[in-house]
Write an enzyme that holds these catalytic residues in place. Structure first.
Site, short mmCIF file in Angstrom:
data_model
loop_
_atom_site.label_atom_id
_atom_site.label_comp_id
_atom_site.label_asym_id
_atom_site.label_seq_id
_atom_site.Cartn_x
_atom_site.Cartn_y
_atom_site.Cartn_z
CG HIS A 138 -1.77 1.06 1.52
ND1 HIS A 138 -3.04 1.17 1.34
CD2 HIS A 138 -1.43 2.39 1.98
CE1 HIS A 138 -3.48 2.37 1.54
NE2 HIS A 138 -2.65 3.19 1.94
CD GLU A 139 1.96 3.53 3.71
OE1 GLU A 139 2.22 4.84 3.25
OE2 GLU A 139 0.61 3.32 3.93
CG HIS A 142 0.22 6.26 -0.51
ND1 HIS A 142 -0.67 6.74 -0.93
CD2 HIS A 142 -0.23 5.50 0.54
CE1 HIS A 142 -1.72 6.75 -0.47
NE2 HIS A 142 -1.44 5.93 0.76
CD GLU A 189 -4.79 5.89 2.73
OE1 GLU A 189 -4.80 4.88 3.49
OE2 GLU A 189 -3.72 6.49 2.07
#
Length: 383
Positions: A138-139, A142, A189
């Site tokens: 997930h990060e 980003h 997100e």
């Protein structure tokens, strides 16, 4: 350059996505919300002011002095996950990761020039290996999308909200920017959740992680189907008063509600687009420069129109009825609202929003914004 760790899990091989563009997993609402944010009066002033006052070096020194740097010697299992995630999403430069003492489970990707990933001890202690793998992915998502710049600005604007009199804007204007940043970040997100699924390649682990963030480490007391049913009940929302309350409740939040994230991710995992991606058919970074901004917003317009048409929320149903059905609504949203940010607006740029070989955002020369809405005037990596 940090070497990549082979993307293997015990007992199975995970697919890798060479040269993948962040467009492959970005939620349709993500880029449109970011460009809308950049059109907001005063945003460029705040962006430039904070960019000059928050040197990258001080941010890194802060985490070096008061957090634990992930490496082969410290939190080596997280280091392996980080290199795995970068290997799978083909992010050549592995961002530094830090573990910071905080009982609240959280993770973030920040940094103005290069991304830094920070995870809290509360999160490390809460999640098992496969759940944590999805969070690290997930990060990294980003980082690949270039979200860290705007996340950093949101972080400083909210933490310094009482000390920003030096910014040449009124408080109302600053709060409008904070609200718009939060709206964008909630959408980002959803994109990063998809990146986490591409890295972990285990939908159940992603679901479990979201449930734990919502309800703590009591999986034996929780059930994925019941958790998703909560999202359905939330969306139906009762009456119009509940719809308004939902809007008011979400405005101060930087993250979408956890049940909504779980439902959105499961829905995406069942689409043909996801299956094609897993089969190796996806947009490439090398094609980003040829991507039309207008097409991106037309896609976002179609997404919003479809979302309103199929929504179970009573307010959205009312909007759909007033608009005269899906056809009129699609024309209104896709043509009028998003047309403001399309080819007709000279500041929108034209498809310069690629990522470079390091998987970091390449800024467009001159003013305007690139295909992901990042400021072109910086003309440098904003990973």
């Amino acid at each position: 350059m940090t070497e990549h760790h082979q993307g293997n899990l015990p007992g199975r091989q995970r697919r890798r996505f060479p040269g993948i563009s962040s467009r492959a997993y970005e939620h349709p609402a993500d880029r449109s919300a970011l460009v809308a944010l950049r059109k907001l009066s005063g945003f460029d002033t705040v962006f430039k002011a904070l960019s000059g006052l928050l040197p990258e070096r001080s941010l890194r020194l802060l985490f070096l002095s008061d957090s634990v740097r992930v490496s082969d010697a410290q939190f080596s299992h997280l280091n392996d996950m980080l290199r795995d995630a970068c290997y799978i999403l083909d992010l050549e430069k592995v961002p530094p990761m830090y573990v910071t003492q905080d009982p609240k489970p959280n993770a973030m990707c920040i940094g103005l020039d290069e991304p830094i990933i920070v995870v809290t001890t509360g999160l490390v202690e809460l999640l098992d290996e496969e759940e944590m793998r999805a969070v690290v992915g997930h990060e990294v998502g980003h980082a690949l999308s270039g979200h860290s710049v705007y996340r950093t600005i949101l972080l400083f604007l909210t933490s310094l909200a009482l000390k920003i009199a030096w910014i040449p804007l009124g408080n109302v204007a600053v709060m409008a920017i904070v609200t718009a940043l939060r709206e964008w970040f909630r959408k980002s997100e959803l994109s990063a959740d998809r990146a986490g699924l591409l890295v972990g390649q285990d939908l159940q682990a992603s679901m479990r992680g979201l449930m734990k963030i919502a309800g703590g480490n009591h999986l034996h007391e929780m059930n994925v189907d019941a958790f998703l049913a909560q999202a359905d009940e939330y969306e139906k929302g009762g009456d119009l008063r509940d719809s308004v309350l939902k809007i008011l409740n979400v405005l101060p939040r930087s993250h979408p509600f956890t049940t909504v994230r779980a439902a959105e991710l499961k829905k995406w995992s069942e689409t043909r687009d996801f299956q094609r991606l897993m089969d190796g058919h996806y947009p490439k970074r090398s094609e980003d420069k040829d991507t039309s901004v207008t097409d991106s917003f037309r896609e976002s317009g179609r997404h919003y129109a479809e979302s309103v048409r199929t929504s179970k929320d009573p307010l959205m149903k009312l909007v759909s009825d007033i608009a005269g059905g899906a056809g009129d609504l699609a024309g209104d949203l896709g043509g009028k609202l998003f047309g403001r940010f399309g080819a007709g607006n000279g500041a929108a740029g034209n498809g310069a929003g690629g990522t470079d070989g390091d998987g970091q955002a390449g800024g467009q020369a001159g003013g305007g914004s690139d295909e992901r809405g990042r400021p072109g005037e910086r003309g440098q990596n904003e990973g």
